[in-house]
Design an enzyme around this catalytic site. Structure first.
Site, mmCIF file in Angstrom:
data_model
loop_
_atom_site.group_PDB
_atom_site.id
_atom_site.type_symbol
_atom_site.label_atom_id
_atom_site.label_comp_id
_atom_site.label_asym_id
_atom_site.label_seq_id
_atom_site.Cartn_x
_atom_site.Cartn_y
_atom_site.Cartn_z
ATOM 1 N N HIS A 83 0.855 -1.197 0.000
ATOM 2 C CA HIS A 83 0.000 0.000 0.000
ATOM 3 C C HIS A 83 0.884 1.238 0.000
ATOM 4 C CE1 HIS A 83 -3.938 1.873 0.757
ATOM 5 N NE2 HIS A 83 -3.253 2.789 1.412
ATOM 6 N N ASP A 162 -14.413 2.429 7.151
ATOM 7 C CA ASP A 162 -13.441 3.253 6.430
ATOM 8 C C ASP A 162 -14.085 3.926 5.227
ATOM 9 O OD1 ASP A 162 -10.781 4.288 5.815
ATOM 10 O OD2 ASP A 162 -10.962 3.036 4.037
ATOM 11 N N ARG A 169 -13.977 12.424 5.768
ATOM 12 C CA ARG A 169 -12.709 13.124 6.045
ATOM 13 C C ARG A 169 -12.281 13.952 4.850
ATOM 14 N NH1 ARG A 169 -8.896 8.554 6.927
ATOM 15 N NH2 ARG A 169 -7.317 10.175 7.073
ATOM 16 N N SER A 184 -7.418 4.037 8.935
ATOM 17 C CA SER A 184 -7.948 3.812 7.591
ATOM 18 C C SER A 184 -7.152 2.738 6.848
ATOM 19 C CB SER A 184 -7.914 5.152 6.839
ATOM 20 O OG SER A 184 -8.111 4.970 5.478
ATOM 21 N N LYS A 188 -8.202 -1.563 6.616
ATOM 22 C CA LYS A 188 -8.479 -2.144 5.281
ATOM 23 C C LYS A 188 -7.615 -3.361 5.024
ATOM 24 C CE LYS A 188 -7.896 1.595 2.620
ATOM 25 N NZ LYS A 188 -8.270 2.950 2.925
#
Ligand code: URA
Length: 433
Positions: A83, A162, A169, A184, A188
């Site tokens: 990620h 999320d 957000r 977040s 995930k």
């Protein structure tokens, strides 16, 4: 249990929540009992007051458990995910996922869409004709067993907390908060079923974290909370002081990723993929050292296995696999314009976020989650930091479906590229591991 208003007031006044209070907040928000305006108020209080390490871990766990947890236990081996905290021109997943899978490590990744100045892997993939990012869990497991790589959109029932909180957000100025980003991202990943995660924390003008100190604090917290929730996590802090590679957009980035899988990609993108890929092969236990892993990755590129895995992956998700050999099959916006250098000198710096904003002005990005996106729009830089340019020489080629978009996009791009007289120091790609 305190009421929602009392919980908001407690955070506003800098008090610490108990674990069950945080879980209650997440549960009532996901169930619809807590309206967006109350969650927005709590998010701003959390943004301003911060969350302790214990609160961040409780938030992450409650978010991960707010929906279905994907079960990939029937796939043998260590399942890897990767990620990035978000950047401009960051097409790493398009290269890394098939490259790592071609070396025997399964990669399962839930990706996101582009938002603001940063692009999203799902949009990039959808620029491949026919490519589908929604897959049933049973098909997902089968694809992972057959090909070793799958990239999907987060389905509605996985980490719904999320999904709702990120959208809120984004429109309430509460994205750039370390505990909220950790909640977040790690929630995930935990809900998505991976065993080990490589996190690429971007630092610089195109990243959420503009300074090394901020990025380092984020990296440490991501690792700490990820490990607390039972995942192996490795963080790398990498440069986002200029776009990664040369292409910024959707189809133009797929095209650059394909070139990289053929061994013909830009140096910075190639190096980042080799370094992150090497970590993934070691975490996936198919290599004992990063040096050996690097050799395996380079061999896969040279022997065409990385590109073959890319084609198999694209075909498995319904896309036109011929794009691997013929990138002209990718959409490209009808009109092109060239931005030329206003003076001679060195490219000494970028406002990478500005480059992302310029691509958005061409139609390649979206302002809100609902905005339409032009998958064939974008830009391709012709120079990076340290290159010399001569007045009138092309700095970038811009693509748009409406010629009227060029003026503003060119102006924004020009503002984002700094040309000076003195040769700059080469940017450091890896800030810290
Ligand atoms: N990426 C995410 O998935 N979440 C954030 O909060 C920031 C970047």
């Amino acid at each position: 249990m305190k009421s929602i208003v009392e919980l908001i007031e407690a955070k506003r006044d800098g008090k610490e929540h108990a674990d069950e209070e945080i879980r209650h907040l997440i549960d009532v928000y996901v169930s619809g009992e807590m309206p967006d305006y109350q969650m927005a108020a709590w998010l701003m209080a959390a943004f301003l007051r911060g969350l302790s390490s214990v609160e961040t871990a409780a938030l992450t766990r409650a978010m991960a458990e707010s929906g279905r947890m994907v079960d990939l236990s029937s796939v043998p081996g260590v399942i890897l995910d990767k990620h990035s905290t978000g950047g401009v021109g960051d097409k790493t997943t398009l290269v890394l996922a098939p490259l790592v899978a071609s070396c025997g490590v399964p990669v399962a990744k839930m990706s996101g869409r582009g938002l603001g100045h940063t692009g999203g892997t799902l949009d990039k993939l959808e620029s491949i004709p026919g490519f589908s990012v929604t897959i049933e869990e049973s098909a997902l497991v089968q694809q992972l067993l057959d090909i070793g790589v799958v990239v999907t959109a987060q389905s509605a029932d996985v980490d719904p907390a999320d999904k709702k909180m990120y959208a809120l957000r984004d429109v309430t100025g509460t994205v750039r908060s370390i505990p909220l980003i950790v909640g977040s991202i790690i929630s995930k990943k935990v809900a998505g079923g991976a065993d080990a995660i490589v996190l690429d924390v971007k630092v610089g003008s195109g990243a959420f974290m503009k300074t090394e100190d901020e990025a380092r604090a984020l990296a440490h917290e991501l690792q700490r909370v990820g490990e607390l929730l039972g995942r192996t996590v490795q963080c790398v802090m990498t440069d986002m002081s200029q776009p990664l590679g040369l292409a910024v957009g959707n189809s133009v980035e797929v095209c650059e990723a394909i070139r990289t899988l053929k061994g013909e990609g830009p140096a910075d993108l190639t190096e980042l993929c080799l370094a992150l890929g090497a970590k993934m092969l070691v975490l996936g236990a198919v290599a004992t050292s990063e040096r050996d892993a690097r050799t395996m990755l380079l061999d896969s590129i040279a022997e065409g296995r990385a590109l073959a895995t890319f084609s198999a992956w694209v075909a498995a998700q319904g896309g036109d696999a011929d794009v691997a050999e013929n990138p002209d099959l990718l959409p490209l916006a009808e009109f092109a314009a060239v931005l030329t250098a206003p003076r001679s000198g060195y490219v000494v710096g970028f406002d990478a976020e500005g480059v992302g904003r310029s691509a958005m002005l061409l139609g390649a990005g979206r302002e809100t989650k609902e905005s339409p996106i032009d998958l064939g729009a974008g830009l391709v830089l012709e120079a990076k930091i340290g290159d010399t340019v001569v007045e009138g020489q092309p700095l970038a080629t811009l693509y748009a479906s409406d010629e009227g978009l060029f003026e503003a996009a060119k102006a924004r791009l020009l503002e984002s590229i700094v040309i000076g007289d003195d040769e700059p120091e080469a940017p450091v790609l890896f800030h810290e591991v």
